[in-house]
Design a protein around this motif. Structure first.
Motif, PDB file in Angstrom:
ATOM      1  N   ILE A 237       1.018 -14.080   7.406  1.00  0.00           N
ATOM      2  CA  ILE A 237       1.236 -15.526   7.427  1.00  0.00           C
ATOM      3  C   ILE A 237      -0.027 -16.190   7.954  1.00  0.00           C
ATOM      4  N   TYR A 238      -0.624 -17.045   7.145  1.00  0.00           N
ATOM      5  CA  TYR A 238      -1.876 -17.721   7.484  1.00  0.00           C
ATOM      6  C   TYR A 238      -1.586 -19.206   7.674  1.00  0.00           C
ATOM      7  N   VAL A 239      -1.685 -19.683   8.897  1.00  0.00           N
ATOM      8  CA  VAL A 239      -1.451 -21.107   9.153  1.00  0.00           C
ATOM      9  C   VAL A 239      -2.752 -21.861   8.869  1.00  0.00           C
ATOM     10  N   LEU A 240      -2.724 -22.751   7.869  1.00  0.00           N
ATOM     11  CA  LEU A 240      -3.941 -23.454   7.435  1.00  0.00           C
ATOM     12  C   LEU A 240      -4.051 -24.857   8.028  1.00  0.00           C
ATOM     13  N   ASN A 241      -2.902 -25.497   8.283  1.00  0.00           N
ATOM     14  CA  ASN A 241      -2.931 -26.806   8.939  1.00  0.00           C
ATOM     15  C   ASN A 241      -1.666 -26.964   9.776  1.00  0.00           C
ATOM     16  N   TYR A 242      -1.850 -27.286  11.075  1.00  0.00           N
ATOM     17  CA  TYR A 242      -0.686 -27.418  11.953  1.00  0.00           C
ATOM     18  C   TYR A 242      -0.241 -28.871  12.053  1.00  0.00           C
ATOM     19  N   TYR A 243       1.011 -29.145  11.718  1.00  0.00           N
ATOM     20  CA  TYR A 243       1.606 -30.382  12.185  1.00  0.00           C
ATOM     21  C   TYR A 243       3.105 -30.176  12.406  1.00  0.00           C
ATOM     22  N   GLY A 244       3.406 -29.253  13.305  1.00  0.00           N
ATOM     23  CA  GLY A 244       4.789 -29.031  13.697  1.00  0.00           C
ATOM     24  C   GLY A 244       5.538 -28.027  12.855  1.00  0.00           C
ATOM     25  N   ASN A 245       6.540 -27.427  13.455  1.00  0.00           N
ATOM     26  CA  ASN A 245       7.511 -26.532  12.800  1.00  0.00           C
ATOM     27  C   ASN A 245       6.897 -25.447  11.926  1.00  0.00           C
ATOM     28  N   LEU A 246       6.104 -24.617  12.568  1.00  0.00           N
ATOM     29  CA  LEU A 246       5.523 -23.479  11.846  1.00  0.00           C
ATOM     30  C   LEU A 246       6.592 -22.461  11.469  1.00  0.00           C
TER      31      LEU A 246
ATOM     32  N   ASP B 100       0.840  -1.200   0.000  1.00  0.00           N
ATOM     33  CA  ASP B 100       0.000   0.000   0.000  1.00  0.00           C
ATOM     34  C   ASP B 100       0.873   1.247   0.000  1.00  0.00           C
ATOM     35  N   LEU B 101       0.260   2.327  -0.486  1.00  0.00           N
ATOM     36  CA  LEU B 101       0.907   3.629  -0.426  1.00  0.00           C
ATOM     37  C   LEU B 101       0.819   4.131   1.010  1.00  0.00           C
ATOM     38  N   GLY B 102       1.937   4.654   1.533  1.00  0.00           N
ATOM     39  CA  GLY B 102       1.879   5.131   2.911  1.00  0.00           C
ATOM     40  C   GLY B 102       3.022   6.065   3.241  1.00  0.00           C
ATOM     41  N   GLU B 103       3.203   6.263   4.531  1.00  0.00           N
ATOM     42  CA  GLU B 103       4.246   7.179   4.998  1.00  0.00           C
ATOM     43  C   GLU B 103       5.429   6.398   5.532  1.00  0.00           C
ATOM     44  N   PRO B 104       6.631   7.000   5.449  1.00  0.00           N
ATOM     45  CA  PRO B 104       7.795   6.322   6.016  1.00  0.00           C
ATOM     46  C   PRO B 104       7.800   6.442   7.541  1.00  0.00           C
ATOM     47  N   MET B 105       8.649   5.640   8.179  1.00  0.00           N
ATOM     48  CA  MET B 105       8.879   5.814   9.618  1.00  0.00           C
ATOM     49  C   MET B 105       9.671   7.101   9.796  1.00  0.00           C
ATOM     50  N   GLU B 106       9.499   7.718  10.949  1.00  0.00           N
ATOM     51  CA  GLU B 106      10.178   9.001  11.194  1.00  0.00           C
ATOM     52  C   GLU B 106      11.699   8.901  11.061  1.00  0.00           C
ATOM     53  N   ASP B 107      12.266   7.814  11.563  1.00  0.00           N
ATOM     54  CA  ASP B 107      13.731   7.718  11.579  1.00  0.00           C
ATOM     55  C   ASP B 107      14.305   7.225  10.246  1.00  0.00           C
ATOM     56  N   THR B 108      13.448   6.748   9.333  1.00  0.00           N
ATOM     57  CA  THR B 108      13.941   6.329   8.013  1.00  0.00           C
ATOM     58  C   THR B 108      13.064   6.954   6.929  1.00  0.00           C
ATOM     59  N   PRO B 109      13.174   8.276   6.730  1.00  0.00           N
ATOM     60  CA  PRO B 109      12.266   8.980   5.815  1.00  0.00           C
ATOM     61  C   PRO B 109      12.450   8.608   4.354  1.00  0.00           C
ATOM     62  N   LYS B 110      13.568   7.955   4.011  1.00  0.00           N
ATOM     63  CA  LYS B 110      13.826   7.615   2.603  1.00  0.00           C
ATOM     64  C   LYS B 110      13.625   6.130   2.320  1.00  0.00           C
ATOM     65  N   GLU B 111      12.942   5.436   3.234  1.00  0.00           N
ATOM     66  CA  GLU B 111      12.771   3.989   3.076  1.00  0.00           C
ATOM     67  C   GLU B 111      11.319   3.566   3.263  1.00  0.00           C
ATOM     68  N   GLY B 112      10.923   2.537   2.523  1.00  0.00           N
ATOM     69  CA  GLY B 112       9.608   1.942   2.725  1.00  0.00           C
ATOM     70  C   GLY B 112       9.578   1.155   4.034  1.00  0.00           C
ATOM     71  N   THR B 113       8.391   0.648   4.383  1.00  0.00           N
ATOM     72  CA  THR B 113       8.265  -0.092   5.637  1.00  0.00           C
ATOM     73  C   THR B 113       7.797  -1.519   5.363  1.00  0.00           C
ATOM     74  N   VAL B 114       8.071  -2.399   6.319  1.00  0.00           N
ATOM     75  CA  VAL B 114       7.640  -3.796   6.221  1.00  0.00           C
ATOM     76  C   VAL B 114       6.978  -4.190   7.530  1.00  0.00           C
ATOM     77  N   ALA B 115       5.794  -4.772   7.453  1.00  0.00           N
ATOM     78  CA  ALA B 115       5.106  -5.239   8.660  1.00  0.00           C
ATOM     79  C   ALA B 115       4.708  -6.692   8.454  1.00  0.00           C
ATOM     80  N   MET B 116       4.985  -7.510   9.457  1.00  0.00           N
ATOM     81  CA  MET B 116       4.683  -8.928   9.318  1.00  0.00           C
ATOM     82  C   MET B 116       3.751  -9.369  10.432  1.00  0.00           C
ATOM     83  N   SER B 117       2.758 -10.183  10.084  1.00  0.00           N
ATOM     84  CA  SER B 117       1.910 -10.726  11.137  1.00  0.00           C
ATOM     85  C   SER B 117       1.563 -12.175  10.812  1.00  0.00           C
ATOM     86  N   ALA B 118       1.162 -12.915  11.828  1.00  0.00           N
ATOM     87  CA  ALA B 118       0.813 -14.324  11.628  1.00  0.00           C
ATOM     88  C   ALA B 118      -0.496 -14.620  12.333  1.00  0.00           C
ATOM     89  N   GLU B 119      -1.298 -15.457  11.707  1.00  0.00           N
ATOM     90  CA  GLU B 119      -2.540 -15.914  12.339  1.00  0.00           C
ATOM     91  C   GLU B 119      -2.552 -17.429  12.401  1.00  0.00           C
TER      92      GLU B 119
END
Lengths: 278, 248
Positions: free
Chosen positions: A154-163, A81-100
């Motif tokens: 990250i979408y975990v669809l079936n668990y059988y160890g070592n996610l 998505d289009l957005g704003e940089p972090m304050e301390d890195t005004p010349k860089e994009g951002t990366v956010a990771m989440s898992a369910e």
């Protein structure tokens, strides 16, 4: 402290010693096999299960990949998505990771806000990819105050160890197949996605479970139920990029060194899987 | 929701933007029993929609105070993946829209699952929209019905769902995202094919009584196709199992 199931079971209800009977049975079974030198699926201690990477499964996303690691199945999706940089890195994009840990992936997962296990999973995967400087964040700069924000889910669809390793592979494979939208008149043009996301490095991880003094690479569900402790090693083949020790038990220094060697020696094999899914 | 002022021509010479006739379904594909851990599951592709549905249960009801000693209860979660749309990254977790859809989906199944067979227990239905292109709630119900059947849960009928829309004076079957955004009316409906009972019905826009009747007729007609895909998916699972058995 219950053993093993860090990525598996949110706390729920009351249990005898916080561990239910079925886990004790599984655990005893795994330990008995190991005393004869075998794993339940006849793998060597240094073998991954069968790995299958399917890229571009979600065309609406900017990038995606599904990873099957034995019976564990993880889907990673990337949105940009289009957005704003972090304050301390005004010349860089951002990366956010989440898992369910989706409730459809295991009878032990419940709907609701992310559990500590899901947050740990996302953060460990994120650390490897971030510390390895995989994503060229400077290339995500558009103009003053405007950058691309990259979201990896990250979408975990079936668990059988070592996610951990399945998710690291899924996230990396999704990023390797990600196309950045065009940028025109101050807007993202998602109908024009031709530019590949610029990557500078490839990171993979190897996770080990310790069961009765055996270090098992890529523990399956029963082995995680039996293990006393766990170590994840993320590497780009030259350097270590992230480490995470989990659960209550402990390793000695020699064990840690052996697992680090093993993880680094496994990197090329995993990288080949990723590259063939590009 | 797009405004009518900038609405693209959705119907040209009796054909829709994707080339379909007004009463034509998008391609529908269902695979049953796709997840190892779930008691029942189904993966559905309907046009560009991609939906994963899974069922766990009957199991002991948690929390216990929700248990009904006379029958099983159903819990349902419908949720959209944050990467599922062609738009911006979505919020994670169910919002108000998803919560409402979860509720009406659960209520649709309460009418067909033989709940009195499992007093005190709970049946969990999980619907994850992995990719969305209009009509995800009906896709979710159609997939969940197959997941319930593949879990071996007894039902009075294998229900299906479909949406009917309206563009100008024309009724259209199974609208995609663009049609959904610009249509004058949208009516998702779930039906039990054995007796054509309506188990789930929503509508917004403007519809005459006559258009409602025609829409339901269109839904029932399309249901013959949808039901067949659902049954074939289930049949395929047992056929494969039989082949494995015979080859051993």
């Amino acid at each position: 402290m219950r053993c093993g199931t860090s990525t598996r079971r949110p706390q729920k209800g009351t249990r005898v010693n916080n561990m239910d009977a079925i886990d004790i049975v599984k655990s005893n079974y795994i330990k008995e096999l190991l005393s004869k030198g075998i794993r339940e699926d006849m793998r060597k201690v240094s073998d991954f299960r069968k790995i299958k990477i399917t890229p571009n499964v979600i065309q609406n996303a900017e990038g995606s990949a599904q990873v099957d690691l034995g019976a564990t199945r993880v889907l990673a999706g990337v949105k940009i998505d289009l957005g704003e940089p972090m304050e301390d890195t005004p010349k860089e994009g951002t990366v956010a990771m989440s898992a369910e840990l989706l409730p459809l992936a295991s009878a032990d997962y419940e709907a609701g806000p992310p559990s500590p296990e899901a947050i740990e999973l996302a953060r460990v995967v994120d650390r490897g990819i971030r510390a390895g400087a995989c994503i060229d964040t400077a290339d995500l700069f558009l103009e003053e105050g405007k950058v691309w924000n990259v979201y990896v889910d990250i979408y975990v669809l079936n668990y059988y160890g070592n996610l951990f390793d399945a998710s690291e592979l899924a996230a990396m494979a999704a990023l390797m197949n990600t196309k950045v939208p065009a940028y025109a008149d101050g807007k993202a043009v998602r109908t024009d996605r031709s530019k590949p996301l610029k990557l500078n490095n490839i990171v993979t991880s190897a996770t080990f479970a310790k069961v009765d003094g055996h270090m098992l690479l890529d523990p399956d569900g029963n082995e995680e139920a039996a293990c006393s402790t766990r170590l994840t090693v993320a590497t780009d083949g030259k350097k270590l990029r992230a480490l995470q020790k989990g659960l209550g038990g402990s390793f000695n220094v020699k064990e840690v060194e052996e697992m680090v060697d093993m993880a680094m020696s496994k990197h090329e094999e995993l990288k080949k899987h990723l590259e063939s899914a590009r | 929701m797009g405004s009518k002022a900038n609405r693209p021509e959705l119907i040209v010479d009796g054909k829709r933007l994707d080339g379909r006739a007004l009463d034509e379904l998008r391609p529908l594909k269902i695979e049953a029993s796709v997840l190892k851990n779930a008691d029942g599951s189904a993966y559905l592709e309907w046009g560009n929609n991609k939906v994963l549905a899974a069922v766990y249960g009957p199991v002991e009801t948690q929390p216990k105070h929700m248990a009904d000693p006379s029958k099983a209860i159903i819990k349902c979660r419908y949720a959209m993946a944050p990467f599922s749309s062609l738009e911006e990254h979505g919020r994670t977790g169910p919002n108000r829209r998803a919560t409402e859809i979860s509720k009406v989906t659960k209520e649709a199944f309460e009418n067909v699952v033989l709940l009195n067979e499992f007093p005190g227990s709970m049946i969990n239905i999980f619907i994850e929209i992995l990719q969305s292109d209009g009509g995800t709630r009906v896709a979710g119900i159609t997939a969940a019905a197959v997941a319930l059947a593949s879990a071996g849960i007894h039902m009075k009928d294998l229900i299906y769902a479909v949406a009917i829309g309206k563009v100008g004076d024309a009724l259209i079957l199974d609208q995609n995202m663009i049609e959904d955004n610009y249509s004058d009316a949208d009516m998702p409906i779930a039906i039990a094919p054995r007796n054509n009972d309506v188990l789930f019905l929503q509508m917004d826009g403007d519809f005459s009584k006559e258009e409602l009747k025609r829409s339901i007729d269109m839904a029932i007609e399309s249901g013959k196709v949808i039901s067949k895909v659902q049954k074939d998916a289930l049949r395929h699972v047992y056929q494969k199992a039989a082949e494995r058995y015979e080859s051993e």
